[in-house]
Design a protein around this motif. Structure first.
Motif, PDB file in Angstrom:
ATOM      1  N   THR A 123      -5.733 -31.247   9.140  1.00 19.38           N
ATOM      2  CA  THR A 123      -6.953 -32.056   9.109  1.00 19.38           C
ATOM      3  C   THR A 123      -7.909 -31.681  10.242  1.00 19.38           C
ATOM      4  O   THR A 123      -9.106 -31.906  10.134  1.00 19.38           O
TER       5      THR A 123
ATOM      6  N   ASN B 154       9.110 -32.233   2.115  1.00 23.65           N
ATOM      7  CA  ASN B 154       7.833 -32.352   2.837  1.00 23.65           C
ATOM      8  C   ASN B 154       6.980 -31.089   2.742  1.00 23.65           C
ATOM      9  O   ASN B 154       5.749 -31.174   2.826  1.00 23.65           O
TER      10      ASN B 154
ATOM     11  N   THR C   1      -3.401 -33.814  11.992  1.00 22.32           N
ATOM     12  CA  THR C   1      -2.549 -32.619  12.077  1.00 22.32           C
ATOM     13  C   THR C   1      -3.457 -31.389  12.165  1.00 22.32           C
ATOM     14  O   THR C   1      -4.679 -31.501  12.051  1.00 22.32           O
TER      15      THR C   1
ATOM     16  N   GLY D  91       9.719 -27.790   5.375  1.00 20.52           N
ATOM     17  CA  GLY D  91       8.425 -27.695   6.056  1.00 20.52           C
ATOM     18  C   GLY D  91       8.481 -28.328   7.432  1.00 20.52           C
ATOM     19  O   GLY D  91       7.532 -28.980   7.871  1.00 20.52           O
TER      20      GLY D  91
ATOM     21  N   ILE E  92       3.617 -32.782  10.104  1.00 16.11           N
ATOM     22  CA  ILE E  92       4.349 -33.988   9.712  1.00 16.11           C
ATOM     23  C   ILE E  92       5.857 -33.712   9.657  1.00 16.11           C
ATOM     24  O   ILE E  92       6.664 -34.522  10.109  1.00 16.11           O
TER      25      ILE E  92
ATOM     26  N   ARG F 114       6.387 -27.554  11.755  1.00 20.36           N
ATOM     27  CA  ARG F 114       5.206 -28.098  12.451  1.00 20.36           C
ATOM     28  C   ARG F 114       4.709 -29.346  11.723  1.00 20.36           C
ATOM     29  O   ARG F 114       5.263 -29.758  10.700  1.00 20.36           O
TER      30      ARG F 114
ATOM     31  N   ASP G  50      12.193 -24.147   6.915  1.00 21.98           N
ATOM     32  CA  ASP G  50      10.800 -23.691   6.782  1.00 21.98           C
ATOM     33  C   ASP G  50      10.825 -22.197   6.463  1.00 21.98           C
ATOM     34  O   ASP G  50      11.890 -21.560   6.547  1.00 21.98           O
TER      35      ASP G  50
ATOM     36  N   ASP H 158      12.517 -20.182   2.120  1.00 26.20           N
ATOM     37  CA  ASP H 158      11.333 -20.446   1.298  1.00 26.20           C
ATOM     38  C   ASP H 158      11.783 -21.360   0.159  1.00 26.20           C
ATOM     39  O   ASP H 158      12.654 -20.983  -0.642  1.00 26.20           O
ATOM     40  N   VAL H 159      11.205 -22.568   0.084  1.00 23.92           N
ATOM     41  CA  VAL H 159      11.700 -23.520  -0.923  1.00 23.92           C
ATOM     42  C   VAL H 159      11.453 -23.051  -2.355  1.00 23.92           C
ATOM     43  O   VAL H 159      12.056 -23.578  -3.290  1.00 23.92           O
TER      44      VAL H 159
ATOM     45  N   ILE I 299      -4.172 -37.927   8.142  1.00 27.29           N
ATOM     46  CA  ILE I 299      -3.217 -37.869   9.255  1.00 27.29           C
ATOM     47  C   ILE I 299      -3.689 -36.771  10.220  1.00 27.29           C
ATOM     48  O   ILE I 299      -4.089 -35.690   9.790  1.00 27.29           O
TER      49      ILE I 299
ATOM     50  N   TYR J 190      -3.981 -29.176  -6.090  1.00 27.39           N
ATOM     51  CA  TYR J 190      -3.225 -30.018  -5.147  1.00 27.39           C
ATOM     52  C   TYR J 190      -3.054 -31.441  -5.686  1.00 27.39           C
ATOM     53  O   TYR J 190      -1.960 -32.006  -5.669  1.00 27.39           O
TER      54      TYR J 190
ATOM     55  N   PRO K  76       0.501 -39.887   2.190  1.00 27.12           N
ATOM     56  CA  PRO K  76      -0.328 -39.994   3.399  1.00 27.12           C
ATOM     57  C   PRO K  76      -1.815 -39.927   3.064  1.00 27.12           C
ATOM     58  O   PRO K  76      -2.228 -39.283   2.105  1.00 27.12           O
ATOM     59  N   GLY K  77      -2.595 -40.611   3.898  1.00 24.97           N
ATOM     60  CA  GLY K  77      -4.052 -40.490   3.820  1.00 24.97           C
ATOM     61  C   GLY K  77      -4.491 -39.477   4.851  1.00 24.97           C
ATOM     62  O   GLY K  77      -3.975 -38.355   4.888  1.00 24.97           O
TER      63      GLY K  77
ATOM     64  N   LYS L 246       0.396 -33.496  -6.427  1.00 27.84           N
ATOM     65  CA  LYS L 246       0.767 -34.703  -5.671  1.00 27.84           C
ATOM     66  C   LYS L 246       0.916 -35.913  -6.597  1.00 27.84           C
ATOM     67  O   LYS L 246       1.686 -36.829  -6.311  1.00 27.84           O
TER      68      LYS L 246
ATOM     69  N   VAL M 274       6.960 -36.156  -0.516  1.00 20.90           N
ATOM     70  CA  VAL M 274       5.663 -36.388   0.130  1.00 20.90           C
ATOM     71  C   VAL M 274       4.546 -36.119  -0.870  1.00 20.90           C
ATOM     72  O   VAL M 274       4.345 -34.980  -1.307  1.00 20.90           O
TER      73      VAL M 274
HETATM   74  P1  NAD Z   1       1.356 -28.282   7.662  1.00 21.00           P
HETATM   75  O1  NAD Z   1       0.633 -27.164   6.970  1.00 21.00           O
HETATM   76  O2  NAD Z   1       1.040 -28.538   9.100  1.00 21.00           O
HETATM   77  O3  NAD Z   1       2.937 -28.068   7.522  1.00 21.00           O
HETATM   78  C1  NAD Z   1       3.541 -27.711   6.298  1.00 21.00           C
HETATM   79  C2  NAD Z   1       4.791 -26.913   6.595  1.00 21.00           C
HETATM   80  O4  NAD Z   1       5.366 -26.532   5.322  1.00 21.00           O
HETATM   81  C3  NAD Z   1       4.502 -25.619   7.365  1.00 21.00           C
HETATM   82  O5  NAD Z   1       5.375 -25.502   8.465  1.00 21.00           O
HETATM   83  C4  NAD Z   1       4.761 -24.532   6.326  1.00 21.00           C
HETATM   84  O6  NAD Z   1       5.243 -23.308   6.893  1.00 21.00           O
HETATM   85  C5  NAD Z   1       5.803 -25.194   5.433  1.00 21.00           C
HETATM   86  N1  NAD Z   1       5.872 -24.535   4.131  1.00 21.00           N
HETATM   87  C6  NAD Z   1       4.838 -24.131   3.349  1.00 21.00           C
HETATM   88  N2  NAD Z   1       5.305 -23.471   2.269  1.00 21.00           N
HETATM   89  C7  NAD Z   1       6.667 -23.459   2.362  1.00 21.00           C
HETATM   90  C8  NAD Z   1       7.704 -22.914   1.557  1.00 21.00           C
HETATM   91  N3  NAD Z   1       7.430 -22.230   0.443  1.00 21.00           N
HETATM   92  N4  NAD Z   1       8.985 -23.085   1.955  1.00 21.00           N
HETATM   93  C9  NAD Z   1       9.267 -23.762   3.105  1.00 21.00           C
HETATM   94  N5  NAD Z   1       8.317 -24.292   3.906  1.00 21.00           N
HETATM   95  C10 NAD Z   1       7.034 -24.139   3.542  1.00 21.00           C
HETATM   96  O7  NAD Z   1       1.063 -29.579   6.771  1.00 21.00           O
HETATM   97  P2  NAD Z   1       1.223 -31.134   7.115  1.00 21.00           P
HETATM   98  O8  NAD Z   1      -0.128 -31.691   7.339  1.00 21.00           O
HETATM   99  O9  NAD Z   1       2.272 -31.365   8.125  1.00 21.00           O
HETATM  100  O10 NAD Z   1       1.700 -31.666   5.676  1.00 21.00           O
HETATM  101  C11 NAD Z   1       3.058 -31.962   5.351  1.00 21.00           C
HETATM  102  C12 NAD Z   1       3.085 -32.605   3.973  1.00 21.00           C
HETATM  103  O11 NAD Z   1       2.246 -33.769   3.984  1.00 21.00           O
HETATM  104  C13 NAD Z   1       2.552 -31.711   2.867  1.00 21.00           C
HETATM  105  O12 NAD Z   1       3.324 -31.922   1.686  1.00 21.00           O
HETATM  106  C14 NAD Z   1       1.128 -32.214   2.667  1.00 21.00           C
HETATM  107  O13 NAD Z   1       0.659 -31.946   1.382  1.00 21.00           O
HETATM  108  C15 NAD Z   1       1.305 -33.695   2.927  1.00 21.00           C
HETATM  109  N6  NAD Z   1       0.076 -34.402   3.313  1.00 21.00           N
HETATM  110  C16 NAD Z   1      -0.556 -34.192   4.519  1.00 21.00           C
HETATM  111  C17 NAD Z   1      -1.700 -34.921   4.841  1.00 21.00           C
HETATM  112  C18 NAD Z   1      -2.417 -34.767   6.164  1.00 21.00           C
HETATM  113  O14 NAD Z   1      -3.388 -35.503   6.416  1.00 21.00           O
HETATM  114  N7  NAD Z   1      -2.012 -33.878   7.045  1.00 21.00           N
HETATM  115  C19 NAD Z   1      -2.210 -35.840   3.931  1.00 21.00           C
HETATM  116  C20 NAD Z   1      -1.553 -36.032   2.723  1.00 21.00           C
HETATM  117  C21 NAD Z   1      -0.403 -35.321   2.429  1.00 21.00           C
END
Ligand code: NAD
Length: 452
Positions: A396, A293, A393, A219, A224, A222, A243, A266-267, A391, A358, A388-389, A362, A343
């Motif tokens: 959010t 991630n 992005t 992931g 995190i 983009r 990704d 694709d994971v 963040i 979700y 994470p809380g 998690k 994550v």
């Molecule tokens: P995001 O949506 O900006 O980025 C996630 C990335 O994962 C994307 O680039 C997406 O294309 C990729 N992805 C999705 N499905 C995929 C797959 N099947 N194979 C490969 N890649 C894949 O999200 P983010 O905010 O950067 O979140 C990153 C991690 O942090 C996630 O696990 C999310 O649950 C966790 N998280 C985020 C927040 C927050 O506040 N943003 C809070 C808690 C947890």
């Protein structure tokens, strides 16, 4: 690394002249500017006071020889603000002795500078046989979490439990102290970290703790994940940024920026693990760091949730991180001495309306950490998770304004975190110097009011 541009209108407003005046008159929160890591700059803004009478105070003094330490328990020097205070509480064995926390920290609270760090060192309660000692060591958690809520101006408090049999040199503690006593832990507050009795070697350079390591970040196109790629690379790792194929262009940009490898993948694909194994075995000598991630949300109240939303979240967030580690181990592609970092989310700890799918995944990620800690320890591989809380992005930014503002402010630091805060915590877990750090879940949430 510069902070992401603030999209927080409120924070910008209360920092302006009239905004600051209004906020203080109305008693509104005024989020402090958090001090973050910058290469070449001192880890903290002022000296660190070291105190306590346990088994760790002397080893810690040696581990932190390059810090500006004050060890006479006399508080800050003159008008100088403290950058931090570390208290070795491992010598506390009965209830009366708990008063030494009150006596050490109480007089220092008003001498703390911006983003100061309080760290309490204790002995892992569940490994203590003596009943009184077990009880009072457990009490340290309530003290630390409460004092964290009283601190101002970006200061934080953390508790580190060290295994009772940890070697007297306490080398396994060094990476944790350096993480906590720096801007790298800016948005980590009121956390409890457990250190095993394993020894750990310090890196040749604490600014390049991942030198020579190969890391996979899923992931990574983009959010995190992109920042994790940047921070791991800054710390010396070669990063394989993976990704979904549809994210191709953004993924290539991230990989180019960090001098790494882009891997469209694709994971959830059945051959995902095999593809990664093939890549790391043919181009590198295996993989040292795996960061799971990639994650998705498909929110809906349970009564209205279709099966597709349930299944897709399970597949990406929970099945894939487990399968990937299983497949890499089976292929012999994950090196001894390596690390896995998953994550999670505070939604997996506190629960969140509209996120039964979700939240389950998690919390399941925390289950992966618990279940795999002893399994991976046999191969000298660590596994930990960040939760994470709020963040800042794209994810959010899409939340409606009022909910978003509440999410930002409902924590002890009164603001959202930056992606770099999550990435720094992952880099700390991933480092070989953190070989004694396994089985932990650290929240990167500024001590959010949600959850424990
Ligand atoms: P995001 O949506 O900006 O980025 C996630 C990335 O994962 C994307 O680039 C997406 O294309 C990729 N992805 C999705 N499905 C995929 C797959 N099947 N194979 C490969 N890649 C894949 O999200 P983010 O905010 O950067 O979140 C990153 C991690 O942090 C996630 O696990 C999310 O649950 C966790 N998280 C985020 C927040 C927050 O506040 N943003 C809070 C808690 C947890």
């Amino acid at each position: 690394m510069p902070d992401a541009p603030s999209t927080d209108f409120y924070a910008a407003f209360v920092k302006s002249g009239p905004g600051s005046f209004l906020a203080s008159r109305l008693g509104l929160p005024q989020p402090p500017v958090l001090r973050r890591y910058q290469a070449g700059k001192p880890a903290l803004a002022g000296p660190v006071l070291l105190g306590g009478k346990g088994r760790l105070v002397e080893p810690v003094r040696e581990l932190l020889a390059d810090y500006d330490l004050v060890v006479n328990n006399g508080g800050a020097r003159g008008a100088e603000k403290l950058g931090g205070a570390v208290f070795d509480a491992t010598g506390i064995t009965n209830i009366d002795d708990l008063k030494s926390l009150y006596e050490f920290f109480g007089p220092q609270i008003r001498s703390l500078g911006n983003s100061a760090r309080l760290v309490v060192l204790g002995t892992t309660p569940e490994l203590i046989e003596d009943l009184d000692e077990h009880i009072v060591q457990r009490a340290l958690e309530g003290f630390t979490r409460s004092v964290a809520k009283e601190l101002r101006d970006g200061a934080t408090a953390q508790l580190v439990y060290v295994h009772p049999d940890a070697a007297t040199g306490a080398s396994g503690l060094a990476s944790t102290l350096r993480f906590l006593l720096s801007g790298k832990s800016a948005y980590v507050d009121a956390q409890v970290i457990r250190i095993t009795d394993k020894d750990a070697a310090a890196p040749a350079d604490w600014d390049k703790p991942l030198a020579g390591k190969v890391a996979l970040v899923t992931g990574a196109a983009r959010g995190i994940g992109a920042t994790i790629a940047e921070v791991l690379s800054r710390d010396g790792a070669h990063v394989i940024a993976a990704d979904i194929p549809a994210a191709g262009e953004a993924l290539s940009e991230v990989a180019n920026k960090v001098g790494g490898t882009a891997l469209p993948l694709d994971v959830t694909a059945p051959d995902a693990g095999a593809k990664i194994a093939e890549l790391v075995k043919s181009r590198h000598s295996g993989l040292d760091i795996v960061v799971n991630n990639a994650g998705i949300t498909r929110d809906k109240l349970l009564a209205n949730m279709d099966e597709g939303k349930w299944n897709s979240v399970m597949a990406v967030n929970l099945k894939a991180p487990k399968q990937l580690v299983d497949d890499l181990l089976a292929a012999g592609a994950l090196n001894e001495g390596g690390s896995v970092v998953d994550v999670s989310s505070i939604a997996g700890i506190a629960g969140n309306r509209g996120q039964t799918n979700y939240g389950a995944t998690k919390a399941g990620v925390i289950g992966i950490v618990d279940a795999y800690t002893p399994v991976l320890a046999k191969k000298n591989i660590t596994i930990n998770a960040v939760a994470p809380g709020f963040i800042e992005t794209a994810m959010t930014a899409a939340i409606p304004l009022a909910t978003r503002q509440a999410g930002r402010l409902m924590n002890s630091l009164q603001q959202g975190g930056q992606t770099v805060d999550v990435a720094e915590t992952i880099a700390y877990f991933a480092a070989p110097a953190s070989a004694a750090v396994t089985g932990n879940v650290v929240r990167v949430c500024g001590q959010s009011l949600l959850g424990a």
